[in-house]
Design an enzyme around this catalytic site. Structure first.
Site, PDB file in Angstrom:
ATOM      1  N   HIS A  30       0.854  -1.193   0.000  1.00  0.00           N
ATOM      2  CA  HIS A  30       0.000   0.000   0.000  1.00  0.00           C
ATOM      3  C   HIS A  30       0.889   1.242   0.000  1.00  0.00           C
ATOM      4  O   HIS A  30       1.859   1.320   0.757  1.00  0.00           O
ATOM      5  CB  HIS A  30      -0.923  -0.002   1.208  1.00  0.00           C
ATOM      6  N   HIS A  42      -3.214   9.057   1.250  1.00  0.00           N
ATOM      7  CA  HIS A  42      -3.166   7.869   0.394  1.00  0.00           C
ATOM      8  C   HIS A  42      -4.528   7.606  -0.223  1.00  0.00           C
ATOM      9  O   HIS A  42      -5.539   8.181   0.185  1.00  0.00           O
ATOM     10  CB  HIS A  42      -2.659   6.644   1.173  1.00  0.00           C
ATOM     11  N   CYS A 156      -3.434   2.714  -5.529  1.00  0.00           N
ATOM     12  CA  CYS A 156      -2.712   3.570  -4.585  1.00  0.00           C
ATOM     13  C   CYS A 156      -1.320   3.933  -5.082  1.00  0.00           C
ATOM     14  O   CYS A 156      -0.829   5.045  -4.819  1.00  0.00           O
ATOM     15  CB  CYS A 156      -2.635   2.890  -3.218  1.00  0.00           C
TER      16      CYS A 156
END
Length: 241
Positions: A30, A42, A156
């Site tokens: 991530h 994010h 992401c």
């Protein structure tokens, strides 16, 4: 820089850094932008109907959790956050979700890129100045302006790389061309049957820093384009019987 990824300490973090943490035994990572004061912006899919009703891969790859303390010990800094999908801000602990902190590297040499065992850790593309990176991330956070999360087309890593470089592919502002998507995509499955050198060559020419059709797009233009696309998609759904 290690062959797999570059782990760093919190003391080495600088505002504007592109950071990431591995999830689910290194199945995926991530990504986000560290903006200082222990805060990360994010792009997350979150949890909801799209996850619960999605594919097996969708259920495994949920980009973030709402807190690092677990269900019964919510994070005091992030528990009152109203938005848990799209572009969000959270403390570094919640972003890491008990994982280690890694730094995504920019402007790496061809030799360094070719030594990496998998994508999603570095790029040939240079980074813009930190103040520009943070400004883009905050602009997208304020407007939640990065569209709908999609594992291969808009994820992401795409968000973080865009914030760092303002690069997209072609006049249609195509995303989903970064390392992690290429690692788990269908083309990557074919590439795994090839030699490591050929696999890395394929990944190299998919890198945003190597593509001749990559263009810089101001964040205001990207958000305006996203709004038009989202409006069109919404109208098409309403017309469906």
């Amino acid at each position: 820089m290690g062959l797999f990824s570059k782990k760093i300490s919190r003391d080495d973090l600088k505002p504007g850094d592109h950071v990431y943490a591995w999830r689910n035994a290194y199945i995926y990572s991530h990504h986000g932008i560290y903006i200082g004061d222990g805060e990360v912006i994010h792009f997350t899919r979150g949890d909801g109907p799209s996850i619960r009703e999605g594919s097996v891969l969708d259920k495994i790859i949920v980009s973030s959790v709402t807190n690092h303390g677990g269900r019964y010990n919510p994070c005091p800094n992030c528990e009152k956050r109203s938005n848990t999908r799209g572009v969000i801000s959270s403390c570094l602990d919640c972003f890491l979700s008990r994982g280690d902190l890694h730094l995504f590297k920019y402007n790496v040499s061809l030799a360094t890129f070719m030594t990496k065992l998998r994508g999603g850790t570095c790029t040939i593309a240079p980074s813009d100045p930190s103040d520009e990176v943070i400004s883009r991330a905050k602009f997208l956070l304020l407007r939640n302006g990065f569209g709908e999360y999609h594992l291969f087309k808009n994820n992401c890593e795409d968000f973080a790389v865009y914030c760092k470089t303002s690069l997209v592919v072609g006049k249609s502002y195509v995303l989903g061309r970064n390392g992690q998507a290429n690692t788990v995509g269908a083309a990557a499955c074919v590439a795994r049957m090839l030699t490591p050198v050929i696999r890395n060559v394929i990944r190299l020419f998919s890198d945003i820093g190597m593509r001749k059709d990559a263009i810089k797009v101001p964040v205001e233009s990207l958000v305006a384009w996203r709004n038009k696309v989202d409006t069109f998609v919404t109208r098409q759904k309403r017309l469906q019987p």
